[in-house]
Design a protein around this motif. Structure first.
Motif, PDB file in Angstrom:
ATOM      1  N   ALA A  76       0.873  -1.193   0.000  1.00  0.00           N
ATOM      2  CA  ALA A  76       0.000   0.000   0.000  1.00  0.00           C
ATOM      3  C   ALA A  76       0.900   1.231   0.000  1.00  0.00           C
ATOM      4  CB  ALA A  76      -0.893   0.006   1.240  1.00  0.00           C
ATOM      5  N   ASP A  77       0.477   2.290  -0.670  1.00  0.00           N
ATOM      6  CA  ASP A  77       1.249   3.532  -0.645  1.00  0.00           C
ATOM      7  C   ASP A  77       0.659   4.474   0.404  1.00  0.00           C
ATOM      8  OD1 ASP A  77      -1.007   3.738  -2.205  1.00  0.00           O
ATOM      9  OD2 ASP A  77       0.031   4.397  -4.016  1.00  0.00           O
ATOM     10  N   MET A  78       1.482   5.402   0.902  1.00  0.00           N
ATOM     11  CA  MET A  78       1.149   6.158   2.113  1.00  0.00           C
ATOM     12  C   MET A  78       0.985   7.667   1.927  1.00  0.00           C
ATOM     13  SD  MET A  78       4.249   4.437   4.276  1.00  0.00           S
ATOM     14  CE  MET A  78       3.973   5.218   5.859  1.00  0.00           C
ATOM     15  N   ALA A 101      -6.024  12.721  -1.841  1.00  0.00           N
ATOM     16  CA  ALA A 101      -6.952  12.890  -2.970  1.00  0.00           C
ATOM     17  C   ALA A 101      -6.747  11.797  -4.008  1.00  0.00           C
ATOM     18  CB  ALA A 101      -6.760  14.265  -3.585  1.00  0.00           C
ATOM     19  N   CYS A 102      -5.974  10.766  -3.643  1.00  0.00           N
ATOM     20  CA  CYS A 102      -5.749   9.700  -4.626  1.00  0.00           C
ATOM     21  C   CYS A 102      -6.274   8.368  -4.099  1.00  0.00           C
ATOM     22  CB  CYS A 102      -4.277   9.601  -4.984  1.00  0.00           C
ATOM     23  SG  CYS A 102      -3.966   8.683  -6.509  1.00  0.00           S
ATOM     24  N   GLY A 103      -6.573   8.321  -2.797  1.00  0.00           N
ATOM     25  CA  GLY A 103      -7.098   7.074  -2.224  1.00  0.00           C
ATOM     26  C   GLY A 103      -6.069   6.286  -1.429  1.00  0.00           C
ATOM     27  N   HIS A 104      -4.866   6.844  -1.253  1.00  0.00           N
ATOM     28  CA  HIS A 104      -3.832   6.094  -0.535  1.00  0.00           C
ATOM     29  C   HIS A 104      -4.218   5.881   0.933  1.00  0.00           C
ATOM     30  CE1 HIS A 104      -0.704   7.588  -3.766  1.00  0.00           C
ATOM     31  NE2 HIS A 104      -1.794   7.073  -4.286  1.00  0.00           N
ATOM     32  N   ASP A 105      -5.054   6.793   1.482  1.00  0.00           N
ATOM     33  CA  ASP A 105      -5.591   6.592   2.832  1.00  0.00           C
ATOM     34  C   ASP A 105      -6.354   5.257   2.893  1.00  0.00           C
ATOM     35  OD1 ASP A 105      -7.463   7.619   1.054  1.00  0.00           O
ATOM     36  OD2 ASP A 105      -8.437   8.951   2.497  1.00  0.00           O
ATOM     37  N   ALA A 136       5.721   7.961  -0.592  1.00  0.00           N
ATOM     38  CA  ALA A 136       6.115   8.752  -1.767  1.00  0.00           C
ATOM     39  C   ALA A 136       5.835   8.119  -3.117  1.00  0.00           C
ATOM     40  CB  ALA A 136       7.608   9.082  -1.661  1.00  0.00           C
ATOM     41  N   GLU A 137       4.589   7.705  -3.335  1.00  0.00           N
ATOM     42  CA  GLU A 137       4.254   7.197  -4.676  1.00  0.00           C
ATOM     43  C   GLU A 137       4.082   8.331  -5.680  1.00  0.00           C
ATOM     44  OE1 GLU A 137       2.413   6.346  -8.172  1.00  0.00           O
ATOM     45  OE2 GLU A 137       1.273   7.428  -6.661  1.00  0.00           O
ATOM     46  N   GLU A 138       3.583   9.480  -5.193  1.00  0.00           N
ATOM     47  CA  GLU A 138       3.210  10.571  -6.107  1.00  0.00           C
ATOM     48  C   GLU A 138       4.434  11.313  -6.637  1.00  0.00           C
ATOM     49  OE1 GLU A 138       0.270  11.087  -7.243  1.00  0.00           O
ATOM     50  OE2 GLU A 138      -1.133  10.189  -5.813  1.00  0.00           O
ATOM     51  N   GLY A 139       5.189  10.665  -7.511  1.00  0.00           N
ATOM     52  CA  GLY A 139       6.254  11.366  -8.216  1.00  0.00           C
ATOM     53  C   GLY A 139       7.658  11.128  -7.707  1.00  0.00           C
ATOM     54  N   ILE A 163      -3.277  -2.766  -4.677  1.00  0.00           N
ATOM     55  CA  ILE A 163      -4.625  -2.322  -5.083  1.00  0.00           C
ATOM     56  C   ILE A 163      -4.604  -0.821  -5.314  1.00  0.00           C
ATOM     57  CG2 ILE A 163      -7.031  -2.017  -4.319  1.00  0.00           C
ATOM     58  CD1 ILE A 163      -6.788  -4.379  -2.540  1.00  0.00           C
ATOM     59  N   HIS A 164      -5.317  -0.351  -6.315  1.00  0.00           N
ATOM     60  CA  HIS A 164      -5.658   1.076  -6.364  1.00  0.00           C
ATOM     61  C   HIS A 164      -7.176   1.223  -6.342  1.00  0.00           C
ATOM     62  CE1 HIS A 164      -5.186   5.307  -6.671  1.00  0.00           C
ATOM     63  NE2 HIS A 164      -3.889   5.215  -6.865  1.00  0.00           N
ATOM     64  N   LEU A 165      -7.659   2.004  -5.367  1.00  0.00           N
ATOM     65  CA  LEU A 165      -9.070   2.400  -5.405  1.00  0.00           C
ATOM     66  C   LEU A 165      -9.274   3.172  -6.698  1.00  0.00           C
ATOM     67  CD1 LEU A 165      -9.223   3.539  -1.710  1.00  0.00           C
ATOM     68  CD2 LEU A 165     -10.745   1.812  -2.683  1.00  0.00           C
ATOM     69  N   ALA A 331       0.476   6.647 -14.311  1.00  0.00           N
ATOM     70  CA  ALA A 331       1.648   5.823 -13.973  1.00  0.00           C
ATOM     71  C   ALA A 331       1.688   5.561 -12.474  1.00  0.00           C
ATOM     72  CB  ALA A 331       2.924   6.524 -14.410  1.00  0.00           C
ATOM     73  N   GLU A 332       2.479   4.583 -12.082  1.00  0.00           N
ATOM     74  CA  GLU A 332       2.554   4.109 -10.698  1.00  0.00           C
ATOM     75  C   GLU A 332       3.950   3.579 -10.440  1.00  0.00           C
ATOM     76  OE1 GLU A 332       1.689   2.706  -7.713  1.00  0.00           O
ATOM     77  OE2 GLU A 332      -0.244   3.701  -7.497  1.00  0.00           O
ATOM     78  N   ASP A 333       4.467   3.817  -9.251  1.00  0.00           N
ATOM     79  CA  ASP A 333       5.785   3.228  -8.977  1.00  0.00           C
ATOM     80  C   ASP A 333       5.689   1.776  -8.503  1.00  0.00           C
ATOM     81  OD1 ASP A 333       5.026   3.602  -6.336  1.00  0.00           O
ATOM     82  OD2 ASP A 333       6.800   4.781  -5.774  1.00  0.00           O
TER      83      ASP A 333
END
Ligand SMILES: [Zn+2]
Ligand SMILES: [Zn+2]
Length: 388
Positions: A76-78, A101-105, A136-139, A163-165, A331-333
């Motif tokens: 999961a990303d944070m 705002a991306c669903g990482h919560d 730090a997934e966002e960039g 998973i991505h919501l 894109a996604e890391d």
């Protein structure tokens, strides 16, 4: 809709939703997820797991060891985004200018829920589960920091899932597909250097604005003429900067853009054609053109067997809700893990009732019932993979 949540997830539904709301209220930007990491590591330690913190700077990793067997990684990303939340929810962000705002919560809450449910079944598991909470997934590419810190070894992760919501899919659907599901996201900066002069006397000048106009138009042919029309690429020039006044011929223009592709072949093709077009336009107009091409995240590519594993688990939870994902050139890391280990990144339909709020939007929210679907799939998946 025919949803069968796992009973052990149904039993902790309030906790999963509360955890998501806690994360939502207290968002932190990439590599600054200190409070987020503390909250996660306390929860996981409370479940009796071996917990490592400060992995990849602010990441948290926990091990649930059953009997001998393979090691399944769940990621999961944070991190949150630099957005001021404008929604009305009573669990709205209390950190000004920062928002989930991306669903990482939700990704963290689903993984914590699965961790809690699975921690009680340790004796039935033939293998190990590695819970990977990545910053730090966002960039910023937190996945690379985690990999450099050895997250895929000790024990070696044999397969990995994430998973991505996905608000682009209705609640009750799960998008799963082998092969590429998210794009490579590269960045370029082009500097066009001409020769300035008076707007009334263009002879003898090299107008960097006219050269840029030709360049921008020609770049569109990479997608429309060089890409196999049955494949997908995207190229966007998002910034054009240059010029001084209405009667001055500009001597310099800077263009900035992004290039997206689903395959390494197309990625290489775009960067090669970009350079060739710049060289050709440069020769035609006598401008100097400098290209700076920067590789971003690679394409996210799912392996066949692991995609089937997710399908097999997801069908038990959402039945005919399993479908091909709503694909984008985002894109996604997660891609970095999938380059090292076979796995599957899949999309969980989370569109709230009524409006379909897009991701990265200042009033983003999800249908929280989707969290229970996600946790249920993870529990089902681990049980199937580690049933010995
Ligand atoms: Zn995002
Ligand atoms: Zn995201």
């Amino acid at each position: 809709m025919n949803i069968s949540l796992r009973p052990e997830i149904e039993a902790i539904r309030d906790e999963i939703i509360d955890n998501r709301r806690h994360f939502h209220m207290h968002p932190e930007l990439g590599l600054q997820e200190y409070e987020t990491a503390r909250f996660i590591s306390e929860k996981l330690s409370g479940l009796g797991m071996e917990v490592s913190t400060k992995v990849g700077q602010t990441g948290v990793v926990a091990l649930l060891r059953g009997a001998d067997g393979p090691c399944v990684g769940l990621r999961a990303d944070m991190d949150a985004l630099p957005i001021q939340e404008t929604g009305k929810a009573d669990y709205k962000s209390v950190n000004d200018g920062v928002m989930h705002a991306c669903g990482h919560d939700g990704h963290m809450a689903m993984l914590l829920g699965a961790a809690e449910a699975l921690s009680k079944k340790r004796d039935n598991l033939s293998g190990t589960v590695k819970f990977i909470f990545q910053p730090a997934e966002e960039g910023l590419g937190g996945a690379r920091y985690m990999i450099d810190d050895g997250v895929l070894s000790n024990p070696k992760v044999d397969e990995i899932y994430g998973i991505h919501l996905w608000n682009y899919q209705s609640f009750g659907t799960v998008g799963i597909q082998p092969g590429p599901v998210l794009a490579a996201a590269d960045e370029f900066v082009i500097k066009v250097k001409g020769k300035g002069g008076h707007g009334a006397m263009p002879h003898g000048t090299v107008d960097a604005i006219v050269v840029s106009a030709h360049l921008i138009t020609a770049l569109q042919t990479i997608v429309s003429r060089n890409t196999n029309p049955l494949e997908s690429t995207a190229l966007t020039v998002g910034v054009i900067e240059g010029g001084y006044n209405f009667n001055i011929i500009s001597d310099e223009v800077i263009l900035k853009g992004t290039a997206r592709s689903y395959t390494e072949e197309n990625r290489a093709m775009i960067s090669r054609r970009l350079q060739e077009i710049c060289d050709g336009i440069s020769a035609s107009f006598g401008a100097e053109i400098e290209v700076n091409y920067h590789d971003g995240y690679p394409p996210t590519v799912n392996s066949i067997v692991e995609s089937e594993n997710v399908t097999s688990a997801a069908v038990k939870i959402v039945a005919e809700g399993v479908q091909p994902p709503y694909l984008t050139m985002g894109a996604e890391d997660m891609s970095y893990y999938l380059m090292e280990v076979p796995g599957c990144f899949f999309f969980l339909g989370s569109a709230p009732e009524g409006e379909r709020v897009p991701h990265h939007c200042s009033h983003f929210d999800i249908n929280e019932e989707a969290l229970l679907v996600g946790s249920s799939i993870l529990v089902e998946l681990v049980e199937e993979r580690l049933k010995g």
